[in-house]
Write a protein that holds these residues in place. Sequence first.
Motif, PDB file in Angstrom:
ATOM      1  N   GLU A 115      13.749  -6.499  -5.010  1.00 11.24           N
ATOM      2  CA  GLU A 115      13.229  -7.294  -3.892  1.00 11.24           C
ATOM      3  C   GLU A 115      14.042  -7.001  -2.627  1.00 11.24           C
ATOM      4  OE1 GLU A 115      13.127 -11.439  -4.749  1.00 11.24           O
ATOM      5  OE2 GLU A 115      12.072 -11.925  -2.884  1.00 11.24           O
ATOM      6  N   GLY A 116      13.333  -6.730  -1.535  1.00 13.50           N
ATOM      7  CA  GLY A 116      14.013  -6.474  -0.262  1.00 13.50           C
ATOM      8  C   GLY A 116      14.491  -5.041  -0.104  1.00 13.50           C
ATOM      9  N   ARG A 117      14.451  -4.256  -1.170  1.00 14.13           N
ATOM     10  CA  ARG A 117      14.808  -2.834  -1.048  1.00 14.13           C
ATOM     11  C   ARG A 117      13.637  -2.099  -0.400  1.00 14.13           C
ATOM     12  NH1 ARG A 117      19.057  -1.990  -5.234  1.00 14.13           N
ATOM     13  NH2 ARG A 117      20.336  -3.823  -4.775  1.00 14.13           N
ATOM     14  N   THR A 118      13.916  -0.952   0.200  1.00 20.52           N
ATOM     15  CA  THR A 118      12.848  -0.157   0.808  1.00 20.52           C
ATOM     16  C   THR A 118      12.670   1.149   0.053  1.00 20.52           C
ATOM     17  OG1 THR A 118      13.176  -1.133   2.987  1.00 20.52           O
ATOM     18  CG2 THR A 118      12.100   1.023   2.914  1.00 20.52           C
ATOM     19  N   ALA A 119      11.405   1.420  -0.309  1.00 16.01           N
ATOM     20  CA  ALA A 119      11.084   2.639  -1.052  1.00 16.01           C
ATOM     21  C   ALA A 119      10.108   3.498  -0.262  1.00 16.01           C
ATOM     22  CB  ALA A 119      10.451   2.270  -2.395  1.00 16.01           C
ATOM     23  N   VAL A 120      10.263   4.806  -0.397  1.00 16.19           N
ATOM     24  CA  VAL A 120       9.260   5.755   0.091  1.00 16.19           C
ATOM     25  C   VAL A 120       8.629   6.376  -1.150  1.00 16.19           C
ATOM     26  CG1 VAL A 120       8.884   7.953   1.282  1.00 16.19           C
ATOM     27  CG2 VAL A 120      10.483   6.261   2.231  1.00 16.19           C
ATOM     28  N   VAL A 121       7.304   6.348  -1.218  1.00 18.04           N
ATOM     29  CA  VAL A 121       6.593   6.917  -2.377  1.00 18.04           C
ATOM     30  C   VAL A 121       5.608   7.959  -1.873  1.00 18.04           C
ATOM     31  CG1 VAL A 121       5.132   6.430  -4.377  1.00 18.04           C
ATOM     32  CG2 VAL A 121       6.778   4.701  -3.608  1.00 18.04           C
ATOM     33  N   THR A 122       5.792   9.220  -2.290  1.00 14.29           N
ATOM     34  CA  THR A 122       4.794  10.241  -1.935  1.00 14.29           C
ATOM     35  C   THR A 122       3.704  10.254  -3.008  1.00 14.29           C
ATOM     36  OG1 THR A 122       5.692  12.164  -3.134  1.00 14.29           O
ATOM     37  CG2 THR A 122       6.685  11.658  -0.980  1.00 14.29           C
ATOM     38  N   GLY A 123       2.526  10.717  -2.625  1.00 11.87           N
ATOM     39  CA  GLY A 123       1.413  10.727  -3.581  1.00 11.87           C
ATOM     40  C   GLY A 123       0.935   9.322  -3.888  1.00 11.87           C
ATOM     41  N   ALA A 124       1.081   8.421  -2.898  1.00 16.42           N
ATOM     42  CA  ALA A 124       0.844   6.991  -3.146  1.00 16.42           C
ATOM     43  C   ALA A 124      -0.628   6.596  -3.107  1.00 16.42           C
ATOM     44  CB  ALA A 124       1.627   6.159  -2.125  1.00 16.42           C
ATOM     45  N   ALA A 125      -1.512   7.531  -2.775  1.00 14.72           N
ATOM     46  CA  ALA A 125      -2.928   7.147  -2.659  1.00 14.72           C
ATOM     47  C   ALA A 125      -3.630   7.062  -4.010  1.00 14.72           C
ATOM     48  CB  ALA A 125      -3.664   8.131  -1.741  1.00 14.72           C
ATOM     49  N   HIS A 126      -3.105   7.768  -5.003  1.00 13.97           N
ATOM     50  CA  HIS A 126      -3.824   7.859  -6.285  1.00 13.97           C
ATOM     51  C   HIS A 126      -2.850   7.764  -7.449  1.00 13.97           C
ATOM     52  CE1 HIS A 126      -7.640   9.335  -4.533  1.00 13.97           C
ATOM     53  NE2 HIS A 126      -6.869   9.997  -3.681  1.00 13.97           N
ATOM     54  N   GLY A 127      -3.411   7.486  -8.611  1.00 10.42           N
ATOM     55  CA  GLY A 127      -2.757   7.707  -9.893  1.00 10.42           C
ATOM     56  C   GLY A 127      -1.391   7.039 -10.044  1.00 10.42           C
ATOM     57  N   LEU A 128      -0.433   7.820 -10.513  1.00 11.01           N
ATOM     58  CA  LEU A 128       0.867   7.253 -10.876  1.00 11.01           C
ATOM     59  C   LEU A 128       1.664   6.831  -9.643  1.00 11.01           C
ATOM     60  CD1 LEU A 128       1.769   9.757 -13.767  1.00 11.01           C
ATOM     61  CD2 LEU A 128       0.486   7.610 -13.881  1.00 11.01           C
ATOM     62  N   GLY A 129       1.517   7.571  -8.535  1.00 11.32           N
ATOM     63  CA  GLY A 129       2.194   7.176  -7.285  1.00 11.32           C
ATOM     64  C   GLY A 129       1.666   5.836  -6.793  1.00 11.32           C
ATOM     65  N   LEU A 130       0.361   5.658  -6.880  1.00 13.74           N
ATOM     66  CA  LEU A 130      -0.254   4.383  -6.494  1.00 13.74           C
ATOM     67  C   LEU A 130       0.236   3.255  -7.410  1.00 13.74           C
ATOM     68  CD1 LEU A 130      -2.295   2.538  -5.073  1.00 13.74           C
ATOM     69  CD2 LEU A 130      -4.092   3.519  -6.512  1.00 13.74           C
ATOM     70  N   ALA A 131       0.343   3.553  -8.698  1.00  9.72           N
ATOM     71  CA  ALA A 131       0.815   2.526  -9.648  1.00  9.72           C
ATOM     72  C   ALA A 131       2.236   2.097  -9.300  1.00  9.72           C
ATOM     73  CB  ALA A 131       0.770   3.078 -11.075  1.00  9.72           C
ATOM     74  N   ILE A 132       3.072   3.063  -8.960  1.00 10.89           N
ATOM     75  CA  ILE A 132       4.471   2.739  -8.626  1.00 10.89           C
ATOM     76  C   ILE A 132       4.535   1.959  -7.311  1.00 10.89           C
ATOM     77  CG2 ILE A 132       6.659   3.788  -7.889  1.00 10.89           C
ATOM     78  CD1 ILE A 132       6.190   5.913 -10.057  1.00 10.89           C
ATOM     79  N   ALA A 133       3.782   2.403  -6.313  1.00  7.85           N
ATOM     80  CA  ALA A 133       3.777   1.687  -5.026  1.00  7.85           C
ATOM     81  C   ALA A 133       3.316   0.247  -5.229  1.00  7.85           C
ATOM     82  CB  ALA A 133       2.869   2.415  -4.036  1.00  7.85           C
ATOM     83  N   THR A 134       2.288   0.074  -6.054  1.00  2.00           N
ATOM     84  CA  THR A 134       1.757  -1.276  -6.311  1.00  2.00           C
ATOM     85  C   THR A 134       2.805  -2.132  -7.020  1.00  2.00           C
ATOM     86  OG1 THR A 134      -0.436  -0.288  -6.532  1.00  2.00           O
ATOM     87  CG2 THR A 134      -0.170  -2.527  -7.393  1.00  2.00           C
ATOM     88  N   ALA A 135       3.471  -1.541  -8.012  1.00  2.42           N
ATOM     89  CA  ALA A 135       4.499  -2.295  -8.750  1.00  2.42           C
ATOM     90  C   ALA A 135       5.668  -2.656  -7.834  1.00  2.42           C
ATOM     91  CB  ALA A 135       4.993  -1.466  -9.939  1.00  2.42           C
ATOM     92  N   PHE A 136       6.077  -1.719  -6.982  1.00  2.00           N
ATOM     93  CA  PHE A 136       7.215  -1.980  -6.084  1.00  2.00           C
ATOM     94  C   PHE A 136       6.871  -3.099  -5.087  1.00  2.00           C
ATOM     95  CE2 PHE A 136       9.681   2.372  -6.203  1.00  2.00           C
ATOM     96  CZ  PHE A 136       9.896   2.203  -7.563  1.00  2.00           C
ATOM     97  N   VAL A 137       5.664  -3.050  -4.516  1.00  2.00           N
ATOM     98  CA  VAL A 137       5.263  -4.119  -3.582  1.00  2.00           C
ATOM     99  C   VAL A 137       5.253  -5.451  -4.328  1.00  2.00           C
ATOM    100  CG1 VAL A 137       3.325  -5.041  -2.236  1.00  2.00           C
ATOM    101  CG2 VAL A 137       3.991  -2.649  -1.970  1.00  2.00           C
ATOM    102  N   GLY A 138       4.712  -5.439  -5.555  1.00  2.00           N
ATOM    103  CA  GLY A 138       4.668  -6.667  -6.365  1.00  2.00           C
ATOM    104  C   GLY A 138       6.054  -7.190  -6.677  1.00  2.00           C
ATOM    105  N   ALA A 139       7.032  -6.285  -6.734  1.00  2.00           N
ATOM    106  CA  ALA A 139       8.412  -6.695  -7.031  1.00  2.00           C
ATOM    107  C   ALA A 139       9.166  -7.094  -5.760  1.00  2.00           C
ATOM    108  CB  ALA A 139       9.145  -5.550  -7.744  1.00  2.00           C
TER     109      ALA A 139
END
Length: 268
Positions: free
Chosen positions: A22-46
């Motif tokens: 929480e409160g950390r900042t992440a950069v995720v490439t390939g965030a529009a689809h698939g596993l990158g999207l899953a990680i971006a979604t999980a990180f925002v949720g966290a």
Amino acid sequence: MPPTADNIEPTAFDAAGLFNIEGRTAVVTGAAHGLGLAIATAFVGAGANVGLLDIDADVLADVEARLKGRGRAVAHTVDVRDTVAVSSAIRDIATEFGGIDILVNDAAIFPSAPLADIDLDEVASVLDINVVGYLRTVQAALPYLQASGHGHIINFGSVTFFLGNPDGLGAYIATKGAVVGLTRALAREVSPLGVTANVLAPGAFPTRAEFGLYEDQAAFDRSVIEKQSVKRRGSVSDIAAAAIYLASDASDFVTGQTLLVDGGWTFN
Ligand SMILES: NC(=O)c1ccc[n+]([C@@H]2O[C@H](COP(=O)([O-])OP(=O)(O)OC[C@H]3O[C@@H](n4cnc5c(N)ncnc54)[C@H](O)[C@@H]3O)[C@@H](O)[C@H]2O)c1
């Protein structure tokens, strides 16, 4: 605190705190689809702030709108082959959120052709995206990751590097081996600066890279499950959970490693 005879016995373990991003900042490439999207979604949720990078402008805009409804996300349409665009997006994300703590290199392409006659320009292109692209983001993000005091780099590998197949994916498989070598060397360089670098290597996950490849999807599902020790298909949340571990303080003493999330298909 250095270990002494008086303090080596554990008195408490803060599991929730160690995995908290929480409160950390992440950069995720390939965030529009698939596993990158899953990680971006999980990180925002966290509760993390997430910079979303992808070449697919239209889908990325939808993803940004969706994730902004749940937390803090900002999208930058970027081709990871473009050094200037990558640097400028990463600088903007760091400025907007006050630094960068986590970098996830997920973007990749999967050209299919036998090595015997694959077009060498195509090989150069897959290397540029799947390997040099990862180094571009690392070079741009490293000052921020170092300043964060708990920087974590996650580079995407693949079970295919350990298998040497499927047939026709030779150039892609070579890039995934290169990611392992790159990450080991990177770990030697950056871990003394307080930044870990690890490979997250998925097995076979049902993303768009898989759909359409096989005429009989049910037969493909069965063949994957037969090879895995865990008798179900992997889900994107299996990858997101591993990413949270590698992005959090829980993995601070783990660097240069390859974490295979493949249901026990191969052993590293
Ligand atoms: N899905 C699997 O079974 C599987 C297995 C092993 C490894 N992987 C690895 O996981 C990662 C994600 O795979 P996926 O299945 O989600 O694929 P995907 O194709 O669904 O997602 C890849 C993303 O990268 C983006 N991208 C491609 N080229 C780009 C470029 N030049 N600049 C910026 N963005 C670009 C795409 O637009 C897409 O959003 C990849 O590194 C892949 O090698 C996937």
